[in-house]
Structure formats: structure tokens, C-alpha cells
Write an enzyme that holds these catalytic residues in place. Structure first.
Site, PDB file in Angstrom:
ATOM      1  N   CYS A  39       0.832  -1.203   0.000  1.00 26.48           N
ATOM      2  CA  CYS A  39       0.000   0.000   0.000  1.00 26.48           C
ATOM      3  C   CYS A  39       0.870   1.258   0.000  1.00 26.48           C
ATOM      4  O   CYS A  39       1.998   1.255   0.497  1.00 26.48           O
ATOM      5  CB  CYS A  39      -0.893  -0.028   1.247  1.00 26.48           C
ATOM      6  SG  CYS A  39      -2.002   1.386   1.418  1.00 26.48           S
ATOM      7  N   SER A  41       0.533   3.728   1.848  1.00 21.33           N
ATOM      8  CA  SER A  41       0.815   4.144   3.229  1.00 21.33           C
ATOM      9  C   SER A  41       2.148   3.568   3.705  1.00 21.33           C
ATOM     10  O   SER A  41       2.934   4.245   4.384  1.00 21.33           O
ATOM     11  CB  SER A  41      -0.313   3.690   4.161  1.00 21.33           C
ATOM     12  OG  SER A  41      -1.534   4.288   3.795  1.00 21.33           O
ATOM     13  N   HIS A  44       4.883   5.572   2.041  1.00 18.38           N
ATOM     14  CA  HIS A  44       5.094   6.872   2.682  1.00 18.38           C
ATOM     15  C   HIS A  44       6.027   6.745   3.887  1.00 18.38           C
ATOM     16  O   HIS A  44       6.859   7.618   4.130  1.00 18.38           O
ATOM     17  CB  HIS A  44       3.757   7.462   3.141  1.00 18.38           C
ATOM     18  CG  HIS A  44       2.893   7.949   2.015  1.00 18.38           C
ATOM     19  ND1 HIS A  44       3.394   8.529   0.881  1.00 18.38           N
ATOM     20  CD2 HIS A  44       1.536   7.949   1.860  1.00 18.38           C
ATOM     21  CE1 HIS A  44       2.404   8.859   0.070  1.00 18.38           C
ATOM     22  NE2 HIS A  44       1.266   8.509   0.639  1.00 18.38           N
ATOM     23  N   HIS A  60       0.101  -3.565   6.615  1.00 16.68           N
ATOM     24  CA  HIS A  60      -1.117  -3.447   7.431  1.00 16.68           C
ATOM     25  C   HIS A  60      -2.322  -4.072   6.752  1.00 16.68           C
ATOM     26  O   HIS A  60      -3.363  -4.227   7.365  1.00 16.68           O
ATOM     27  CB  HIS A  60      -1.417  -1.973   7.730  1.00 16.68           C
ATOM     28  CG  HIS A  60      -1.632  -1.137   6.504  1.00 16.68           C
ATOM     29  ND1 HIS A  60      -0.600  -0.777   5.670  1.00 16.68           N
ATOM     30  CD2 HIS A  60      -2.753  -0.614   5.952  1.00 16.68           C
ATOM     31  CE1 HIS A  60      -1.073  -0.061   4.678  1.00 16.68           C
ATOM     32  NE2 HIS A  60      -2.383   0.043   4.808  1.00 16.68           N
ATOM     33  N   CYS A 167      -7.681  -2.933   3.666  1.00 14.46           N
ATOM     34  CA  CYS A 167      -7.365  -1.510   3.499  1.00 14.46           C
ATOM     35  C   CYS A 167      -7.987  -0.949   2.235  1.00 14.46           C
ATOM     36  O   CYS A 167      -8.910  -0.155   2.290  1.00 14.46           O
ATOM     37  CB  CYS A 167      -5.852  -1.275   3.502  1.00 14.46           C
ATOM     38  SG  CYS A 167      -5.427   0.487   3.376  1.00 14.46           S
TER      39      CYS A 167
END
Length: 368
Positions: A39, A41, A44, A60, A167
């Protein structure tokens, strides 16, 4: 011991290492991971845009099988198939009590600390504590999470598909259905054709939108959005995206505009695509220090709603099973979201493909 992908320093590749994974304490669940999604995220964090304690096991969006349960656990048992919940709401704070578990204060604290509720983690590497991203640490063969972070699911769904629900699916579909509450016959623009953007598109289509405009810069991904319910596409590399969306809506703008990239300039574009009195929903995650520039006069004069959506404003114990039921009934397309499957050792190749925009969603499949 277990293999896990650890971030030791920002900006560097993940290192696949042997880690120790402690057993679950009271109220905790040990999960054997079978699949995990790659992902933005996670990316990042790798880039240092979301600073967290290091070293850390990222990941996650994961699914697996319950390996062991701690004392007092009642919602799952050994052998259950589960999807990880990266917002394990406490059920006690103001937000949980008022029907917004996605904004749980305790879950937000765990996000910032990289720990479990007791302030520790269950990962160790060469005698050092290793933190776990969003309480999950899904880029590991095994992880230990709070009971409320392991949501039991039906057993007839492939783990690679089930992981996505954790997610990208709940975030995208939920943004359309829960946050925006897209109405039948409405018009929609979705900026960003990634894992979340595709699910916003199909969430809007499920809600009955008559026009869904997908905006991206990769022709292949734009073409694929038609499978998920997009009626029109705009390549923002070839034309001004805001002007194109206005042209497609007779100059009015759309009823609902979504941003699923996480860049200030595309957030502003999404706002400018919405009609007077329309709604813009920001789903993409930008770095904490970044700001968005919006014309101040337009705020009162155009009376638009500008809001955000975290986890699709969802409630995982309720929504994960519902989403998988929709998939099983053929109403939600999940397999086509998976662009590539990688081993844990290939995880950096997967993130390279994510960065280049190649994949809708890359999946880690763990070895048996």
C-alpha cells in the site's frame, strides 16, 4: 523465528530478516500471515513522509490464520481465517461511543507509537525491539495483534483477495458509500486509479452513480477502470483534468469528487471538479507538513463540502464480512485488483512497481 521485512532507515530498501515473534499476551492473537498487500501508506513510511519509530515491520493489509490466542480472547479461535484491522478501536473513547470507530483515539495513539496497547511490541531482532506498523506488522510470516485487530472471515475466500479488504477495499468502497453516501443517478470523479481509487469507482457504481469519471496518468490503468464501473476516463498527463471533468458535466462539475493519491495539487483539483454545493472527499494521505491551496472566496460562495475519509469511515468487524459477501455474490470485483504477486524476498520489487504506477495492487504471498 520468522522472516519479516524491516525498515531500518528511511529511504532505504526493506531488509528481509529473521525475527523473534513473542507469543500473545492477554487479549492478543498470533496470526500466521498468508497474504499482504503493498500500500502507498507503507511507501510513505519508507520515504520518511510518515515518521515512525525505527526499526519497524511494515504492512497493514493482511490476511491469515489464527495460530494462537492469548488469555481472555473470545472472538476468534485457533484455525480461524482472519483479516487484520489496522484501526483496532477501543470501544470506550468518545469517537467509538458515538459511532465513529474509525476515529478511535486509542487506535490513533497506537499508529503513532508503533506498539500494541501495552506500549510494547512482539517483534525482536538481534536483541532489539522492532516496532509494528499500525499494530499489524503484516510483512512478517507471523504477527501478534490485539484481539480487535483480527477479524474472522468466511473460509471460502482466497487469502490474497481477503487481504485487500483490510485496506484498499474498505477504504475505497467505504469512502463512496459511508462518507459521501453517493446517491443513485449522481455524477462522480475519482482522481487516482490505484488500489483505493479503483474501489471508490466500484463503490460509486454499486451506489448507482450514472457517471463515474476516472482520472489518472496511466492509460492501461484508465482502461481497466471501465471494468469496475467507470463511464469516462481522463488522462491528466495529456489534458487539464479539471477542465476535462467540467466539459464532461456540461460545465457544472460533479456531485462527488474523490482524491485517492495524497498530493496537495490533486486534492485541490478534486475540490475544483466538484459542482456548487457538491462534495469533495480526500482519501489519499499526504505528508503531515503539506498544505492544500483552495480559493478562499469559493468556500462560502460555492458552498461545497470538503471532508476526509479514514478507513472508509468503516467498522471492520461489520464491514469486512459484508464486503466479502458482496465479493462471493459476484457484486464486488477483487481478483482484477491484483496486478502482481511477490514472495516476501521480492518485496522491494513490489514497491518499485508501486512507485512507478505499474500495479493496481501488488500482493505478498507467504511461503507455506
Amino acid at each position: 523465528m520468522a522472516k519479516a521485512a524491516i525498515l531500518h532507515r528511511y529511504g532505504e530498501p526493506l531488509a528481509v530478516e529473521d525475527v523473534e515473534v513473542a507469543g500473545p499476551k492477554r487479549g492478543e492473537v498470533k496470526v500466521k500471515l498468508k497474504a499482504a498487500g503493498l500500500c502507498h501508506s507503507d511507501w510513505h513510511v519508507i520515504q520518511g513522509q510518515l515518521p515512525l519509530p525505527l526499526p519497524i515491520v511494515l504492512g497493514h493489509e493482511g490476511a491469515g490464520i489464527v495460530e494462537e490466542v492469548g488469555e481472555g480472547v473470545t472472538s476468534v479461535q485457533v484455525g480461524d481465517h482472519v483479516v487484520l484491522n489496522w484501526v483496532p478501536s477501543c470501544g470506550r473513547c468518545r469517537w467509538c461511543r458515538t459511532g465513529r470507530p474509525d476515529l478511535c483515539e486509542e487506535a490513533a495513539r497506537l499508529t503513532a507509537t508503533g506498539t500494541l496497547p501495552d506500549g510494547t511490541t512482539r517483534f525482536w531482532w538481534k536483541g532489539k525491539t522492532v516496532y509494528q506498523f499500525l499494530t499489524a506488522g503484516a510483512f512478517s510470516e507471523y504477527t501478534v495483534v490485539p484481539e480487535q485487530a483480527a477479524i474472522p472471515i468466511r473460509r471460502d475466500v482466497p487469502f490474497e483477495v481477503a487481504a485487500l479488504v483490510g485496506c484498499s477495499v474498505i477504504t475505497g468502497v467505504g469512502a463512496a458509500i459511508h462518507t459521501a453516501q453517493v446517491r443513485p443517478g449522481s455524477t462522480v470523479a475519482v482522481v487516482g486509479a490505484g488500489g483505493v481509487g479503483f474501489n471508490i469507482i466500484q463503490g460509486a457504481a454499486l451506489a448507482g452513480a450514472k457517471q463515474v469519471i476516472a482520472v489518472d496518468v496511466v492509460d492501461e490503468k484508465l482502461a481497466a477502470t471501465k471494468t469496475f464501473g467507470a463511464t469516462h476516463t481522463v488522462n491528466a498527463r495529456e489534458e487539464d483534468a479539471v477542465s476535462a471533468v467540467l466539459d464532461l458535466t456540461d460545465g457544472l462539475g460533479v456531485d462527488y469528487a474523490f482524491e485517492a493519491i495524497g498530493r496537495p495539487e490533486t486534492m485541490a483539483d478534486a475540490y475544483n471538479m466538484a459542482r456548487k454545493g457538491g462534495m469533495t472527499v480526500i482519501v489519499g494521505i499526504a505528508a503531515p507538513h503539506e498544505t492544500v491551496g483552495i480559493n478562499a472566496f469559493s468556500l462560502p460562495s460555492q458552498a461545497k463540502t470538503l471532508t476526509g475519509s479514514w478507513l472508509g469511515q468503516g467498522n471492520p468487524p461489520v464491514d469486512y464480512p459484508k464486503l466479502l459477501d458482496l465479493y462471493a455474490a459476484g457484486k464486488l470485483k477483487l481478483e482484477p485488483l491484483i496486478s502482481a504477486v511477490y514472495s516476501l524476498e521480492q518485496i522491494n520489487d513490489g514497491f518499485a512497481a508501486l512507485k512507478s504506477g505499474q500495479n493496481i495492487r501488488g500482493i505478498i504471498r507467504f511461503a507455506e
